[in-house]
Design a protein around this motif. Structure first.
Motif, mmCIF file in Angstrom:
data_model
loop_
_atom_site.group_PDB
_atom_site.id
_atom_site.type_symbol
_atom_site.label_atom_id
_atom_site.label_comp_id
_atom_site.label_asym_id
_atom_site.label_seq_id
_atom_site.Cartn_x
_atom_site.Cartn_y
_atom_site.Cartn_z
ATOM 1 N N LYS A 73 0.832 -1.210 0.000
ATOM 2 C CA LYS A 73 0.000 0.000 0.000
ATOM 3 C C LYS A 73 0.867 1.261 0.000
ATOM 4 O O LYS A 73 0.576 2.218 -0.731
ATOM 5 C CB LYS A 73 -0.931 -0.001 1.213
ATOM 6 C CG LYS A 73 -1.858 1.219 1.249
ATOM 7 C CD LYS A 73 -2.862 1.125 2.376
ATOM 8 C CE LYS A 73 -3.703 2.385 2.476
ATOM 9 N NZ LYS A 73 -4.468 2.645 1.229
ATOM 10 N N THR A 77 0.553 3.793 -3.019
ATOM 11 C CA THR A 77 -0.003 5.102 -2.681
ATOM 12 C C THR A 77 0.992 6.219 -2.985
ATOM 13 O O THR A 77 0.625 7.265 -3.532
ATOM 14 C CB THR A 77 -0.402 5.148 -1.201
ATOM 15 O OG1 THR A 77 -1.378 4.124 -0.941
ATOM 16 C CG2 THR A 77 -0.977 6.506 -0.826
ATOM 17 N N GLN A 80 0.887 6.770 -6.585
ATOM 18 C CA GLN A 80 -0.464 6.949 -7.124
ATOM 19 C C GLN A 80 -0.744 5.979 -8.271
ATOM 20 O O GLN A 80 -1.220 6.361 -9.351
ATOM 21 C CB GLN A 80 -0.674 8.403 -7.571
ATOM 22 C CG GLN A 80 -0.525 9.406 -6.436
ATOM 23 C CD GLN A 80 -0.810 10.833 -6.862
ATOM 24 O OE1 GLN A 80 -0.684 11.189 -8.030
ATOM 25 N NE2 GLN A 80 -1.203 11.672 -5.919
ATOM 26 N N LYS A 83 -5.114 1.005 -6.318
ATOM 27 C CA LYS A 83 -5.682 0.659 -5.024
ATOM 28 C C LYS A 83 -5.142 -0.682 -4.549
ATOM 29 O O LYS A 83 -4.964 -1.617 -5.331
ATOM 30 C CB LYS A 83 -7.210 0.565 -5.112
ATOM 31 C CG LYS A 83 -7.923 1.899 -5.322
ATOM 32 C CD LYS A 83 -7.883 2.748 -4.058
ATOM 33 C CE LYS A 83 -8.683 4.034 -4.245
ATOM 34 N NZ LYS A 83 -8.620 4.901 -3.048
ATOM 35 N N ARG A 85 -6.070 -3.555 -1.529
ATOM 36 C CA ARG A 85 -7.045 -4.003 -0.538
ATOM 37 C C ARG A 85 -6.566 -5.325 0.063
ATOM 38 O O ARG A 85 -5.703 -5.987 -0.499
ATOM 39 C CB ARG A 85 -8.428 -4.184 -1.166
ATOM 40 C CG ARG A 85 -9.051 -2.888 -1.667
ATOM 41 C CD ARG A 85 -9.528 -2.047 -0.506
ATOM 42 N NE ARG A 85 -10.236 -0.848 -0.944
ATOM 43 C CZ ARG A 85 -9.719 0.366 -0.936
ATOM 44 N NH1 ARG A 85 -8.467 0.548 -0.552
ATOM 45 N NH2 ARG A 85 -10.430 1.408 -1.330
ATOM 46 N N LYS A 108 -4.871 1.983 -11.488
ATOM 47 C CA LYS A 108 -5.887 3.018 -11.728
ATOM 48 C C LYS A 108 -6.427 2.944 -13.158
ATOM 49 O O LYS A 108 -7.547 3.405 -13.423
ATOM 50 C CB LYS A 108 -5.328 4.399 -11.427
ATOM 51 C CG LYS A 108 -4.135 4.823 -12.250
ATOM 52 C CD LYS A 108 -3.634 6.187 -11.780
ATOM 53 C CE LYS A 108 -2.421 6.652 -12.578
ATOM 54 N NZ LYS A 108 -1.920 7.961 -12.074
ATOM 55 N N PHE A 111 -9.712 0.898 -12.988
ATOM 56 C CA PHE A 111 -10.696 1.222 -11.953
ATOM 57 C C PHE A 111 -12.135 0.952 -12.393
ATOM 58 O O PHE A 111 -13.045 0.908 -11.563
ATOM 59 C CB PHE A 111 -10.552 2.677 -11.510
ATOM 60 C CG PHE A 111 -9.503 2.896 -10.449
ATOM 61 C CD1 PHE A 111 -8.707 1.861 -10.014
ATOM 62 C CD2 PHE A 111 -9.334 4.151 -9.898
ATOM 63 C CE1 PHE A 111 -7.739 2.060 -9.029
ATOM 64 C CE2 PHE A 111 -8.374 4.368 -8.903
ATOM 65 C CZ PHE A 111 -7.579 3.320 -8.468
ATOM 66 N N ARG A 114 -13.873 -1.856 -10.544
ATOM 67 C CA ARG A 114 -14.262 -1.740 -9.138
ATOM 68 C C ARG A 114 -15.767 -1.544 -8.993
ATOM 69 O O ARG A 114 -16.372 -0.779 -9.722
ATOM 70 C CB ARG A 114 -13.550 -0.551 -8.475
ATOM 71 C CG ARG A 114 -12.057 -0.667 -8.396
ATOM 72 C CD ARG A 114 -11.435 0.655 -7.985
ATOM 73 N NE ARG A 114 -11.892 1.108 -6.672
ATOM 74 C CZ ARG A 114 -11.903 2.382 -6.295
ATOM 75 N NH1 ARG A 114 -11.512 3.333 -7.133
ATOM 76 N NH2 ARG A 114 -12.308 2.702 -5.081
#
Length: 211
Positions: A73, A77, A80, A83, A85, A108, A111, A114
């Motif tokens: 993570k 992060t 960027q 995600k 999880r 990303k 995405f 999701r």
């Protein structure tokens, strides 16, 4: 259809009536599976109309999961990239199959996959293997084939028992074992250039809980 064994349907002192509310194995729909797992913390996966109940995690499992999740993570992060999880997000891999990998990464760029209740795909999956033979077979054989067929670009298998981290890279429609990392190695990602985990430190952190 009742899931109560015929020889126990009239047994006293059991709430068998509750069991009759659910389908037999092999007859579950995806919506029924989602509804059930919306309301329970049990680790359950969905495979061709059947529920697969996973081993409850040990503290060693959770320590490994926490370390891997936090490292991944932080890396994702900071850059960027997407995600990350852990242990809970439901991932639809193939038609009729929904898994709950220990750690997942979704870029990303993807995405659109999701959704609030489940995801339609991921880019990287991590499974932490327990010492249960069924769990080992599931992670090393069944999910290896399934995740490849689902197009998951990278699959990590973290094996505390054998003290090995195996990184599999998708080549075509199947995985090629990129490397088996052991103590003294830095387990590195192919998909996430620059991401690595010190294998010795990872397993030694879990060793402290085994004493």
């Amino acid at each position: 259809m009742s899931i109560v064994p015929s020889n126990l349907q009239h047994a006293p002192d059991y709430a068998w009536e509750v069991a009759t509310l659910f389908p037999q194995q092999g007859y579950w729909s995806e919506e029924e599976y989602l509804s059930l797992t919306d309301s329970t913390n049990a680790r359950v996966e969905f495979v061709d109309g059947r529920l697969e109940f996973l081993e409850m995690p040990t503290e060693i499992h959770e320590e490994l999961l926490e370390l891997l999740y936090e490292a991944l993570k932080a890396f994702v992060t900071d850059r960027q990239l997407g995600k990350v999880r852990f242990s809970g997000i439901r991932v639809r891999t193939l038609p009729g199959k929904t898994r709950r990998p220990d750690v997942v990464f979704l870029s990303k760029d993807n995405f659109n996959l999701r959704h609030n209740r489940d995801w339609d795909g991921i880019d990287l999956a991590v499974e932490i293997v327990s010492d249960d033979p069924k769990d080992r077979k599931r992670d090393y054989e069944e999910k290896l084939a399934e995740y490849a067929a689902a197009g998951i670009a990278e699959y990590w298998i973290v094996d505390y028992q054998d003290r090995v981290v195996t990184v599999n890279k998708l080549v075509g429609d199947q995985y090629a074992e990129q490397c088996r990392f052991t103590s003294g190695d830095q387990a590195t990602s192919v998909l996430l250039d620059g991401f690595s985990i010190d294998v010795k430190e990872l397993f030694e952190a879990a060793d402290k809980l085994a004493d």
